[in-house]
Design a protein around this motif. Sequence first.
Motif, PDB file in Angstrom:
ATOM      1  N   SER A  54      49.279  80.965   7.336  1.00 46.28           N
ATOM      2  CA  SER A  54      48.764  81.019   8.704  1.00 46.28           C
ATOM      3  C   SER A  54      49.284  79.876   9.561  1.00 46.28           C
ATOM      4  O   SER A  54      49.144  79.898  10.788  1.00 46.28           O
ATOM      5  CB  SER A  54      47.235  80.968   8.691  1.00 46.28           C
ATOM      6  OG  SER A  54      46.799  79.695   8.242  1.00 46.28           O
ATOM      7  N   GLY A  55      49.834  78.865   8.924  1.00 44.63           N
ATOM      8  CA  GLY A  55      50.266  77.663   9.645  1.00 44.63           C
ATOM      9  C   GLY A  55      49.164  76.639   9.825  1.00 44.63           C
ATOM     10  O   GLY A  55      49.395  75.575  10.385  1.00 44.63           O
ATOM     11  N   GLY A  56      47.974  76.960   9.312  1.00 43.22           N
ATOM     12  CA  GLY A  56      46.852  76.069   9.536  1.00 43.22           C
ATOM     13  C   GLY A  56      46.824  74.834   8.666  1.00 43.22           C
ATOM     14  O   GLY A  56      46.114  73.864   8.975  1.00 43.22           O
ATOM     15  N   ARG A  57      47.554  74.855   7.582  1.00 49.15           N
ATOM     16  CA  ARG A  57      47.610  73.687   6.684  1.00 49.15           C
ATOM     17  C   ARG A  57      49.047  73.284   6.441  1.00 49.15           C
ATOM     18  O   ARG A  57      49.916  74.144   6.281  1.00 49.15           O
ATOM     19  CB  ARG A  57      46.945  74.004   5.343  1.00 49.15           C
ATOM     20  CG  ARG A  57      45.438  74.064   5.368  1.00 49.15           C
ATOM     21  CD  ARG A  57      44.922  74.110   3.946  1.00 49.15           C
ATOM     22  NE  ARG A  57      45.217  72.879   3.220  1.00 49.15           N
ATOM     23  CZ  ARG A  57      45.470  72.816   1.917  1.00 49.15           C
ATOM     24  NH1 ARG A  57      45.504  73.907   1.192  1.00 49.15           N
ATOM     25  NH2 ARG A  57      45.689  71.661   1.327  1.00 49.15           N
ATOM     26  N   THR A  58      49.280  71.992   6.423  1.00 48.39           N
ATOM     27  CA  THR A  58      50.596  71.458   6.115  1.00 48.39           C
ATOM     28  C   THR A  58      50.459  70.295   5.134  1.00 48.39           C
ATOM     29  O   THR A  58      49.386  69.694   5.000  1.00 48.39           O
ATOM     30  CB  THR A  58      51.317  70.961   7.380  1.00 48.39           C
ATOM     31  OG1 THR A  58      50.520  69.954   8.009  1.00 48.39           O
ATOM     32  CG2 THR A  58      51.570  72.088   8.360  1.00 48.39           C
ATOM     33  N   SER A  59      51.547  69.997   4.460  1.00 55.05           N
ATOM     34  CA  SER A  59      51.573  68.873   3.531  1.00 55.05           C
ATOM     35  C   SER A  59      52.975  68.299   3.518  1.00 55.05           C
ATOM     36  O   SER A  59      53.956  69.036   3.705  1.00 55.05           O
ATOM     37  CB  SER A  59      51.164  69.329   2.128  1.00 55.05           C
ATOM     38  OG  SER A  59      51.159  68.241   1.214  1.00 55.05           O
ATOM     39  N   TYR A  60      53.058  66.976   3.294  1.00 54.12           N
ATOM     40  CA  TYR A  60      54.345  66.301   3.345  1.00 54.12           C
ATOM     41  C   TYR A  60      54.515  65.354   2.161  1.00 54.12           C
ATOM     42  O   TYR A  60      53.544  64.771   1.656  1.00 54.12           O
ATOM     43  CB  TYR A  60      54.465  65.481   4.641  1.00 54.12           C
ATOM     44  CG  TYR A  60      54.397  66.318   5.881  1.00 54.12           C
ATOM     45  CD1 TYR A  60      53.188  66.568   6.516  1.00 54.12           C
ATOM     46  CD2 TYR A  60      55.550  66.886   6.411  1.00 54.12           C
ATOM     47  CE1 TYR A  60      53.118  67.358   7.651  1.00 54.12           C
ATOM     48  CE2 TYR A  60      55.497  67.676   7.555  1.00 54.12           C
ATOM     49  CZ  TYR A  60      54.272  67.907   8.166  1.00 54.12           C
ATOM     50  OH  TYR A  60      54.223  68.693   9.287  1.00 54.12           O
ATOM     51  N   ALA A  61      55.760  65.166   1.779  1.00 53.64           N
ATOM     52  CA  ALA A  61      56.067  64.099   0.829  1.00 53.64           C
ATOM     53  C   ALA A  61      55.821  62.761   1.504  1.00 53.64           C
ATOM     54  O   ALA A  61      55.993  62.621   2.726  1.00 53.64           O
ATOM     55  CB  ALA A  61      57.518  64.213   0.376  1.00 53.64           C
ATOM     56  N   ASP A  62      55.435  61.782   0.718  1.00 52.52           N
ATOM     57  CA  ASP A  62      55.169  60.453   1.281  1.00 52.52           C
ATOM     58  C   ASP A  62      56.380  59.895   2.014  1.00 52.52           C
ATOM     59  O   ASP A  62      56.240  59.199   3.032  1.00 52.52           O
ATOM     60  CB  ASP A  62      54.756  59.490   0.166  1.00 52.52           C
ATOM     61  CG  ASP A  62      53.390  59.802  -0.413  1.00 52.52           C
ATOM     62  OD1 ASP A  62      53.088  59.314  -1.504  1.00 52.52           O
ATOM     63  OD2 ASP A  62      52.625  60.549   0.240  1.00 52.52           O
ATOM     64  N   SER A  63      57.559  60.223   1.513  1.00 54.24           N
ATOM     65  CA  SER A  63      58.787  59.647   2.072  1.00 54.24           C
ATOM     66  C   SER A  63      59.097  60.154   3.474  1.00 54.24           C
ATOM     67  O   SER A  63      59.890  59.535   4.190  1.00 54.24           O
ATOM     68  CB  SER A  63      59.964  59.945   1.151  1.00 54.24           C
ATOM     69  OG  SER A  63      60.129  61.340   0.978  1.00 54.24           O
ATOM     70  N   VAL A  64      58.496  61.269   3.874  1.00 53.94           N
ATOM     71  CA  VAL A  64      58.788  61.834   5.198  1.00 53.94           C
ATOM     72  C   VAL A  64      57.558  61.895   6.087  1.00 53.94           C
ATOM     73  O   VAL A  64      57.667  62.253   7.272  1.00 53.94           O
ATOM     74  CB  VAL A  64      59.419  63.242   5.090  1.00 53.94           C
ATOM     75  CG1 VAL A  64      60.628  63.223   4.164  1.00 53.94           C
ATOM     76  CG2 VAL A  64      58.406  64.277   4.629  1.00 53.94           C
TER      77      VAL A  64
END
Length: 127
Positions: A54-64
């Motif tokens: 849905s686009g409602g949740r995102t997650s990222y690597a610590d490096s970015v």
Amino acid sequence: QVQLVESGGGLVQAGGSLRLSCAASGRTFSIYAMGWFRQAPGEEREFVAAISRSGGRTSYADSVQGRFAISRDNSKNTVYLQMNSLKPEDTAVYYCAAVFTVSNIVLRKDRRDYDYWGQGTQVTVSS
């Protein structure tokens, strides 16, 4: 089945920005959670960012975290990766990937969970 095609890679100076796109075709795009991964020469493919269907949740690597932003437009069957404040260590081939999920909020960070992959686009950051 879904086919993925990345674009937007290139050569940029450190501190610059690039926006990667991943266009999907085939089955309904909105049933897939999406992810971006990258692989530098001699290194394993690593997680960069992920977004729920849905686009409602995102997650990222610590490096970015704080420099990159993942988004998607389900009406255009496209997922994006906006990359700002690029560093030489961001140099890699960037891949988008898709995995079917039942839930609107699930996202995946393990590359082994993904079923479909694009061919990759090269990002080179010069110092």
